[in-house]
Motif scaffolding. Structure first.
Motif, PDB file in Angstrom:
ATOM      1  N   SER A  98      11.365  41.645 -17.443  1.00  0.00           N
ATOM      2  CA  SER A  98      10.993  41.213 -18.503  1.00  0.00           C
ATOM      3  C   SER A  98       9.767  42.128 -19.119  1.00  0.00           C
ATOM      4  O   SER A  98       8.748  41.797 -18.288  1.00  0.00           O
ATOM      5  CB  SER A  98      10.532  39.952 -19.350  1.00  0.00           C
ATOM      6  N   GLN A 111       9.285  40.897  -8.971  1.00  0.00           N
ATOM      7  CA  GLN A 111      11.131  39.904  -9.254  1.00  0.00           C
ATOM      8  C   GLN A 111      10.851  40.043 -10.331  1.00  0.00           C
ATOM      9  O   GLN A 111      12.072  38.066 -11.151  1.00  0.00           O
ATOM     10  CB  GLN A 111      10.873  38.705  -8.771  1.00  0.00           C
ATOM     11  N   ALA A 112      11.107  39.978 -11.662  1.00  0.00           N
ATOM     12  CA  ALA A 112      11.666  39.682 -12.897  1.00  0.00           C
ATOM     13  C   ALA A 112      11.961  41.039 -14.140  1.00  0.00           C
ATOM     14  O   ALA A 112      11.481  42.354 -13.431  1.00  0.00           O
ATOM     15  CB  ALA A 112      10.490  38.834 -13.840  1.00  0.00           C
TER      16      ALA A 112
END
Length: 219
Positions: free
Chosen positions: A136, A133-134
């Motif tokens: 980066s 859920q990111a």
């Protein structure tokens, strides 16, 4: 029949992992030995900790372990207890049972997302490591797969030769870093010479451990 090697990107001191480096690496693969793009790929690695009300109470079960799901084995789930050098293969429905029991809770989940390329008897995946859920970027991996053999020892000289050619191609880019292979020590997990998905799970866990270590050293 297949044998896989997984390598992790080690940045040179003072440099960082970013999307530009990932793009450059992908370009290297696409220009390498008539590579043909063959779809996307994903695996998820989850860190689990026991759900103890009193952390001081000694327990007979592991203090932490890893769980790995692989796209090529959608009905399986792999558990790695690193301290005891144990790997277990379970039916994927075990996740539903774990959720109901609440004995362990997920602390961190990381996705391995990449593009797969075919090149004759070989396949390669360029893999980015990102938090669940990111977006980066936490690391970059390369998976090299030799299709005709399943014996790790017999495939080793062929894989080494392929890797040497690949590194020559990479050296022309002059990127700030290099790919490193982590010795996974399959024998410690009592795995045979015949390659399986359990070998893949152990390699991804070992590569992730090296990515974390190198990030800590840079920090």
């Amino acid at each position: 029949m297949t044998v896989k090697w997984i390598l992790h990107w080690t940045p040179t001191p003072g440099s960082v992992v970013n999307s530009q480096i990932l793009s450059e690496i992908s370009q290297c693969v696409e220009s390498f030995v008539n590579a043909v793009k063959d779809g996307r790929w994903k695996a998820t690695l989850t860190f689990y900790r026991p759900n103890l009300r009193d952390q001081s109470i000694p327990s007979e079960f592991p203090r932490d372990f890893l769980g790995i799901s692989l796209l090529e084995q959608p009905n399986k789930y792999y558990f790695i207890i690193r301290g005891n050098k144990i790997i277990l293969e379970a039916d994927s429905t075990i996740l539903t049972i774990m959720e109901k029991l609440q004995s362990y809770k997920s602390k961190v989940a990381l996705n391995f997302e990449g593009v797969q390329y075919k090149m004759g008897d070989f396949q390669m995946k360029v893999v980015k490591v990102v938090p669940n859920q990111a977006e980066s970027l936490r690391g970059i991996l390369i998976e090299i797969e030799y299709l005709p053999l399943s014996s790790i020892e017999k495939a080793k000289p062929i894989m080494e030769e392929f890797l040497e050619v690949w590194r020559e191609v990479m050296s022309k880019k002059s990127l700030p870093g290099h790919f490193t292979q982590t010795e996974p020590h399959f024998a410690e997990y009592k795995l045979p010479d015949n390659y399986t998905s359990q070998h893949t799970a152990i390699q991804y866990a070992a590569a992730l451990a090296q990515l974390i270590q190198s990030a800590q050293l840079r920090g």
